[in-house]
Design an enzyme around this catalytic site. Structure first.
Site, PDB file in Angstrom:
ATOM      1  N   LEU A 103      29.528 -84.216 -19.214  1.00 35.28           N
ATOM      2  CA  LEU A 103      28.891 -84.934 -20.312  1.00 35.28           C
ATOM      3  C   LEU A 103      29.066 -86.421 -20.066  1.00 35.28           C
ATOM      4  CD1 LEU A 103      29.991 -83.006 -23.547  1.00 35.28           C
ATOM      5  CD2 LEU A 103      27.869 -82.775 -22.265  1.00 35.28           C
ATOM      6  N   ASP A 104      28.081 -87.220 -20.493  1.00 32.68           N
ATOM      7  CA  ASP A 104      28.208 -88.671 -20.377  1.00 32.68           C
ATOM      8  C   ASP A 104      29.421 -89.139 -21.175  1.00 32.68           C
ATOM      9  OD1 ASP A 104      25.856 -88.610 -18.943  1.00 32.68           O
ATOM     10  OD2 ASP A 104      24.609 -89.118 -20.670  1.00 32.68           O
ATOM     11  N   ARG A 105      29.878 -90.331 -20.857  1.00 34.08           N
ATOM     12  CA  ARG A 105      31.075 -90.856 -21.509  1.00 34.08           C
ATOM     13  C   ARG A 105      30.919 -90.940 -23.028  1.00 34.08           C
ATOM     14  NH1 ARG A 105      33.646 -96.894 -20.974  1.00 34.08           N
ATOM     15  NH2 ARG A 105      35.706 -96.417 -21.831  1.00 34.08           N
TER      16      ARG A 105
END
Length: 238
Positions: A103-105
């Protein structure tokens, strides 16, 4: 498969390699009821290993459900930023866990952490068609045919997305709540899909990974081992 006793204990979450070596040297470990004080002693899964007379259960692989908060990288280590591994208690940090599907940050929600490379590879393989469902808050006005566009496959600059399901859940004055299900996972894919429609994702949360749904009892930053029912999916994918 034979392995060193210190590696075996580390894999069970007993401690770091240095800590485990000290434990073994202090004669607190037995193998088949015999005290072993050398770290390079070879053991396998059929042997009974105890620490302070308590059986140390060995699992070749570990699978953890994490409710990822924003601000954490889906990575095993980083010199400057916190990673999802930093959220785990120490016994799990020594098991070689990594996120299966990143998942993106700034994206929150379901992440599965494992040390099973085959499982991780298969869940990301396009041939397996493992679905991922997200709740997103969208800034901007969605075109009236947005659901149809997603269903046909959003055309991006460098590739055409597979068919995706878009459901509009709520409409507010300044944003729209949608549910999106995709069957692939390209870099920033959902954000790019909405940008192609002239809209911006301002909040993104993954709520399911295949049939595994995020446990709503888990607060952000909390985690647990997959339960027996969820493990059925793991076995099927492997």
């Amino acid at each position: 498969m034979l392995m060193r006793l210190d590696k075996y204990l580390c894999s069970c979450g007993t401690g770091t390699r240095t800590e485990v070596k000290k434990i073994i040297k202090s004669k607190r470990v037995k193998v088949n009821n015999k005290i072993i004080d050398t770290s390079d002693f070879k053991v396998d899964e059929t042997m009974t290993v105890t620490l302070d007379n308590k059986v140390v259960e060995y699992n070749k692989y570990t699978y953890i459900m994490l409710n990822k908060p924003a601000g954490y990288l889906s990575a095993t280590r980083d010199n400057n930023k916190d990673t999802v591994i930093d959220l785990l208690e120490e016994k799990y940090r020594n098991m070689g866990l990594f996120p299966a599907g990143r998942l993106d940050r700034d994206t929150v929600g379901l992440v599965i952490l494992t040390n099973d490379g085959d499982f991780a590879h298969n869940t990301l393989s396009p041939k397996k068609h493992v679905s991922k469902t997200y709740i997103a808050h969208i800034e901007g006005t969605l075109p009236p045919d947005a659901c149809e566009i997603f269903n046909k496959g959003v055309i991006l600059k460098d590739f055409t997305c597979e068919s995706a399901d878009l459901i509009i859940e709520e409409t507010h004055n300044d944003y729209t709540v949608v549910r999106v299900t995709i069957h692939e996972g390209k870099y920033h894919q959902i954000k790019r899909m909405f940008l192609s429609l002239g809209c911006k994702v301002i909040y993104l949360k993954r709520i399911s990974f295949g049939p595994i749904e995020l446990d709503n009892k888990l607060k952000e930053g909390e985690y647990r081992l997959l339960d027996p029912k969820e493990m059925e999916f793991v076995k099927a994918v492997r």
